[in-house]
Design an enzyme around this catalytic site. Structure first.
Site, PDB file in Angstrom:
ATOM      1  N   GLY A 169       0.814  -1.218   0.000  1.00 35.38           N
ATOM      2  CA  GLY A 169       0.000   0.000   0.000  1.00 35.38           C
ATOM      3  C   GLY A 169       0.847   1.267   0.000  1.00 35.38           C
ATOM      4  N   GLY A 170       0.542   2.160   0.936  1.00 32.99           N
ATOM      5  CA  GLY A 170       1.257   3.435   1.015  1.00 32.99           C
ATOM      6  C   GLY A 170       2.752   3.254   1.220  1.00 32.99           C
ATOM      7  N   GLY A 404      19.162   7.542 -35.132  1.00 30.29           N
ATOM      8  CA  GLY A 404      18.509   8.372 -34.116  1.00 30.29           C
ATOM      9  C   GLY A 404      19.224   8.304 -32.792  1.00 30.29           C
ATOM     10  N   ALA A 405      19.843   7.158 -32.523  1.00 31.58           N
ATOM     11  CA  ALA A 405      20.529   6.998 -31.251  1.00 31.58           C
ATOM     12  C   ALA A 405      21.717   7.963 -31.147  1.00 31.58           C
ATOM     13  CB  ALA A 405      20.985   5.562 -31.072  1.00 31.58           C
TER      14      ALA A 405
HETATM   15  C1  HXC Z   1      -2.819  -2.792  10.754  1.00 36.85           C
HETATM   16  C2  HXC Z   1      -1.256  -4.374  10.252  1.00 36.85           C
HETATM   17  C3  HXC Z   1      -1.214  -3.938   8.906  1.00 36.85           C
HETATM   18  C4  HXC Z   1      -2.047  -2.857   8.530  1.00 36.85           C
HETATM   19  C5  HXC Z   1       0.167  -5.557   9.123  1.00 36.85           C
HETATM   20  N1  HXC Z   1      -0.375  -5.367  10.319  1.00 36.85           N
HETATM   21  N2  HXC Z   1      -0.323  -4.687   8.225  1.00 36.85           N
HETATM   22  N3  HXC Z   1      -2.046  -3.793  11.145  1.00 36.85           N
HETATM   23  N4  HXC Z   1      -2.834  -2.302   9.481  1.00 36.85           N
HETATM   24  N5  HXC Z   1      -2.044  -2.358   7.289  1.00 36.85           N
HETATM   25  C6  HXC Z   1      -0.112  -6.111  11.547  1.00 36.85           C
HETATM   26  C7  HXC Z   1      -0.651  -7.523  11.478  1.00 36.85           C
HETATM   27  O1  HXC Z   1      -1.994  -7.541  11.888  1.00 36.85           O
HETATM   28  C8  HXC Z   1       0.262  -8.242  12.487  1.00 36.85           C
HETATM   29  O2  HXC Z   1      -0.186  -7.951  13.797  1.00 36.85           O
HETATM   30  C9  HXC Z   1       1.596  -7.525  12.307  1.00 36.85           C
HETATM   31  O3  HXC Z   1       1.291  -6.275  11.673  1.00 36.85           O
HETATM   32  C10 HXC Z   1       2.530  -8.296  11.423  1.00 36.85           C
HETATM   33  O4  HXC Z   1       1.840  -8.628  10.223  1.00 36.85           O
HETATM   34  P1  HXC Z   1       1.852 -10.107   9.622  1.00 36.85           P
HETATM   35  O5  HXC Z   1       0.767 -10.180   8.631  1.00 36.85           O
HETATM   36  O6  HXC Z   1       1.865 -11.108  10.727  1.00 36.85           O
HETATM   37  O7  HXC Z   1       3.286 -10.142   8.929  1.00 36.85           O
HETATM   38  P2  HXC Z   1       3.677 -10.781   7.530  1.00 36.85           P
HETATM   39  O8  HXC Z   1       3.131 -12.164   7.407  1.00 36.85           O
HETATM   40  O9  HXC Z   1       5.150 -10.613   7.420  1.00 36.85           O
HETATM   41  O10 HXC Z   1       2.972  -9.905   6.413  1.00 36.85           O
HETATM   42  C11 HXC Z   1       3.253  -8.527   6.274  1.00 36.85           C
HETATM   43  C12 HXC Z   1       2.283  -7.882   5.270  1.00 36.85           C
HETATM   44  C13 HXC Z   1       0.821  -8.241   5.678  1.00 36.85           C
HETATM   45  C14 HXC Z   1       2.582  -8.456   3.887  1.00 36.85           C
HETATM   46  C15 HXC Z   1       2.552  -6.402   5.283  1.00 36.85           C
HETATM   47  O11 HXC Z   1       0.660  -7.941   7.054  1.00 36.85           O
HETATM   48  C16 HXC Z   1      -0.191  -7.487   4.899  1.00 36.85           C
HETATM   49  O12 HXC Z   1      -0.494  -7.853   3.760  1.00 36.85           O
HETATM   50  N6  HXC Z   1      -0.771  -6.454   5.531  1.00 36.85           N
HETATM   51  C17 HXC Z   1      -1.847  -5.692   4.919  1.00 36.85           C
HETATM   52  C18 HXC Z   1      -1.342  -4.869   3.792  1.00 36.85           C
HETATM   53  C19 HXC Z   1      -2.376  -3.926   3.273  1.00 36.85           C
HETATM   54  O13 HXC Z   1      -3.254  -4.340   2.492  1.00 36.85           O
HETATM   55  N7  HXC Z   1      -2.355  -2.656   3.765  1.00 36.85           N
HETATM   56  C20 HXC Z   1      -3.309  -1.613   3.439  1.00 36.85           C
HETATM   57  C21 HXC Z   1      -2.842  -0.971   2.166  1.00 36.85           C
HETATM   58  S1  HXC Z   1      -3.816   0.388   1.721  1.00 36.85           S
HETATM   59  P3  HXC Z   1      -0.190  -9.092  14.918  1.00 36.85           P
HETATM   60  O14 HXC Z   1      -0.619  -8.366  16.160  1.00 36.85           O
HETATM   61  O15 HXC Z   1      -1.140 -10.125  14.470  1.00 36.85           O
HETATM   62  O16 HXC Z   1       1.218  -9.591  14.981  1.00 36.85           O
HETATM   63  C22 HXC Z   1      -2.797   1.714   1.850  1.00 36.85           C
HETATM   64  C23 HXC Z   1      -3.382   2.981   1.345  1.00 36.85           C
HETATM   65  C24 HXC Z   1      -2.379   3.874   0.724  1.00 36.85           C
HETATM   66  O17 HXC Z   1      -1.749   1.633   2.325  1.00 36.85           O
HETATM   67  C25 HXC Z   1      -2.803   4.412  -0.579  1.00 36.85           C
HETATM   68  C26 HXC Z   1      -1.967   3.906  -1.739  1.00 36.85           C
HETATM   69  C27 HXC Z   1      -2.174   4.704  -2.998  1.00 36.85           C
END
Ligand code: HXC
Length: 510
Positions: A169-170, A404-405
């Site tokens: 994401g961000g 051109g290059a």
């Molecule tokens: C809250 C989060 C989180 C999130 C991870 N955690 N991402 N908490 N918000 N976005 C927390 C998990 O719940 C977990 O807590 C701890 O962080 C570790 O994550 P894991 O999943 O256990 O680790 P891992 O298996 O290594 O995976 C990491 C990851 C995955 C690939 C980043 O966590 C993931 O896919 N997270 C979501 C990503 C996502 O979709 N984010 C939103 C994007 S939107 P616990 O307590 O259980 O250990 C965005 C908007 C921006 O960002 C705009 C863009 C243009």
């Protein structure tokens, strides 16, 4: 007073532990350092000045009011790299996976604003899952404000992203708007959405590495500029890069003592070009022989290897090298090479880094794959980038400069300041075979006539002298004098004053 100080120290100790010892241990078990350990390695010893250590999130949904952690998942502040100020933030994966809340975003914005106001580079160390899901739109808004600051700072201060864990994401979009992205092999990943979401939406099964590992982003997508084996190596390499960069677009180029003579000839360069014009040689050897002490920081070394880009120094001051690489696809310009070099040229122009271009290019790569992939538009990016650049531009044609290059590669016609050619240069619309087959098509069945035409074409056009006769080449130079010629040229061009007509911004073919 003693108790008050002890209480401060106690609070600091708690904050320094982030998500707690168990999560720190888990971080280490994955082969990753913590945010604070990374900062310690990255900055000069003892130089880190931290901000906002006690900031907490303000969310109450999903029971978040019961889980507040001082610092809220990001460590921010400033320090020095070899004595020069940098601002930085490091995501703490042990706290809510480093995800971004509104308060966390405010911490990042504070250092972004300070870096811009004080005209110093900003470095983001990422190990985080994007917007904090529990905060909803507050987190999205926070990210958008970080993005806005990335854009306003672009071209004013260097912005560098270091990806050191799974990022989504961000935490990939903000890096995408910075100047350089570095990754760590096997422990860092970049994707807009992770493998689980991919499975749900497209039913595709992929691993994190296949989806967004360093191997993908340094060779296929070109999102990352380089990858290194571990956290320490990566942080030290980024320190090395910072030494090459000015603090801002109005700051002077950093200069260091140069221990290698610029006047000594390097006789080995006189034999670097093989006798057979179709045989390759390694252009990096030339770059390393021309750069001070052979120190060359290459950008995107594993992507579009037919062009080489990176930073070095000549007589102590930074230059950006761009060079066709005869070892890969004969150094041809294709879409990927054009995009790669265009971005590098624009970075150098933003930050007043002179460009040294070595040309050995047989032309643009023909074929449907390239045309369908937008070669016209991508090639135009490099042409555009060189043409708009106002920094000193020094070009050396070592061998082929065809079609051109020739125009594109910082030619005289694109306001090249000093355009040199080695005596081995061949500057023409195309190579002898293609040219003769077109202009003497009627003789194609007669090998003797074709051989005679080819010889005539080679004698007349495959040299630097036709271009030199017209002043398109300022001088035909001996290869062994290249470093001296460039050093003198760079000195002469120090006060170059050239500006483009006023405009809001240009419209480079994106
Ligand atoms: C809250 C989060 C989180 C999130 C991870 N955690 N991402 N908490 N918000 N976005 C927390 C998990 O719940 C977990 O807590 C701890 O962080 C570790 O994550 P894991 O999943 O256990 O680790 P891992 O298996 O290594 O995976 C990491 C990851 C995955 C690939 C980043 O966590 C993931 O896919 N997270 C979501 C990503 C996502 O979709 N984010 C939103 C994007 S939107 P616990 O307590 O259980 O250990 C965005 C908007 C921006 O960002 C705009 C863009 C243009």
């Amino acid at each position: 007073m003693k108790e008050i100080l002890q209480e401060l120290e106690r609070r600091r100790e708690v904050a320094r532990l982030g998500g707690g010892q168990a999560r720190i241990d888990a971080q280490h078990a994955r082969g990753k350092l913590t945010a604070r350990e990374r900062i310690d390695i990255f900055l000069d010893e003892g130089s880190f000045e931290e901000f906002d250590m006690f900031v907490e999130h303000r969310s109450t949904d999903f029971g978040m009011d019961k889980t507040k952690i001082a610092g809220d998942g990001v460590v921010t502040g400033w320090g020095t790299v070899n004595g020069r100020t940098v601002f930085l933030f490091a995501k703490d994966f042990t706290v809510f996976g480093g995800s971004l809340s509104q308060a966390h975003a405010e911490k990042i914005m504070k250092v972004q604003d300070m870096a811009l106001k004080n005209r110093a580079p900003i470095i983001g160390i990422y190990d985080a899952g994007g917007a904090r899901i529990q905060e909803g739109v507050a987190a999205l808004g926070g990210y958008a404000e970080v993005f806005q600051r990335n854009v306003l700072a672009s071209g004013v201060i260097p912005q560098i992203s270091i990806i050191m864990g799974p990022c989504a994401g961000g935490d990939v979009y903000s890096p995408a708007m910075t100047d350089f992205i570095f990754m760590v092999r096997d422990t860092s990943y970049m994707f807009v959405t992770g493998p689980d979401v991919v499975k749900t939406v497209t039913n595709e099964t992929v691993t994190s590495e296949q989806l967004g590992g360093a191997s993908v982003h340094t060779t296929k997508s070109s999102i990352a500029d380089a990858a290194y084996d571990n956290d320490i190596d990566t942080l030290l390499q980024v320190r090395r890069l910072i030494d090459f960069l000015p603090q801002s677009n109005t700051a002077a180029l950093p200069e260091i003592e140069c221990y290698q003579s610029v006047t000594d000839p390097d006789m080995s360069l006189d034999t670097i070009i093989p006798a057979n014009a179709n045989k390759p040689y390694d252009i990096k050897e030339l770059i390393q022989k021309v750069a001070d002490e052979g120190d060359f920081f290459e950008i995107q070394a594993s992507f579009a290897r037919n062009i080489v880009c990176g930073f070095g120094r000549i007589e102590g001051a930074t230059v950006g090298f761009v060079a066709n690489q005869p070892m890969v696809l004969a150094g041809v310009l294709d879409s990927d090479a054009s995009r790669k070099a265009a971005r590098f040229v624009r970075f150098c122009d933003c930050f007043n880094i002179p460009l040294v271009t070595f040309v050995d290019v047989p032309g643009f790569l023909p074929g449907t794959a390239q045309e369908y992939g937008g070669l016209i538009k991508h090639g135009a990016k490099l042409l555009f980038a060189y043409a708009e650049a106002t920094v000193p531009k020094l070009t050396v044609i070592t061998r082929k400069a065809f079609g051109g290059a020739y125009d594109v590669m910082a030619s005289k016609h694109l306001r090249g300041d000093l355009n040199y050619a080695w005596p081995t240069a061949q500057i023409a619309v195309m190579g002898a075979k293609g040219a003769v087959e077109i202009i003497f098509r009627k003789d194609i069945a007669d090998p003797e006539k074709i051989a005679a035409h080819t010889k005539m074409y080679e004698d007349r056009f495959l040299s630097p002298f036709v271009a030199a006769e017209r002043g398109y080449i300022d001088e035909v130079i001996k290869p062994h004098s290249t470093r001296r010629r460039l050093a003198q040229g760079l000195k002469m061009l120090r006060n170059k004053d050239l500006t483009n007509p006023w405009k809001k911004h240009d419209n480079i073919p994106l």
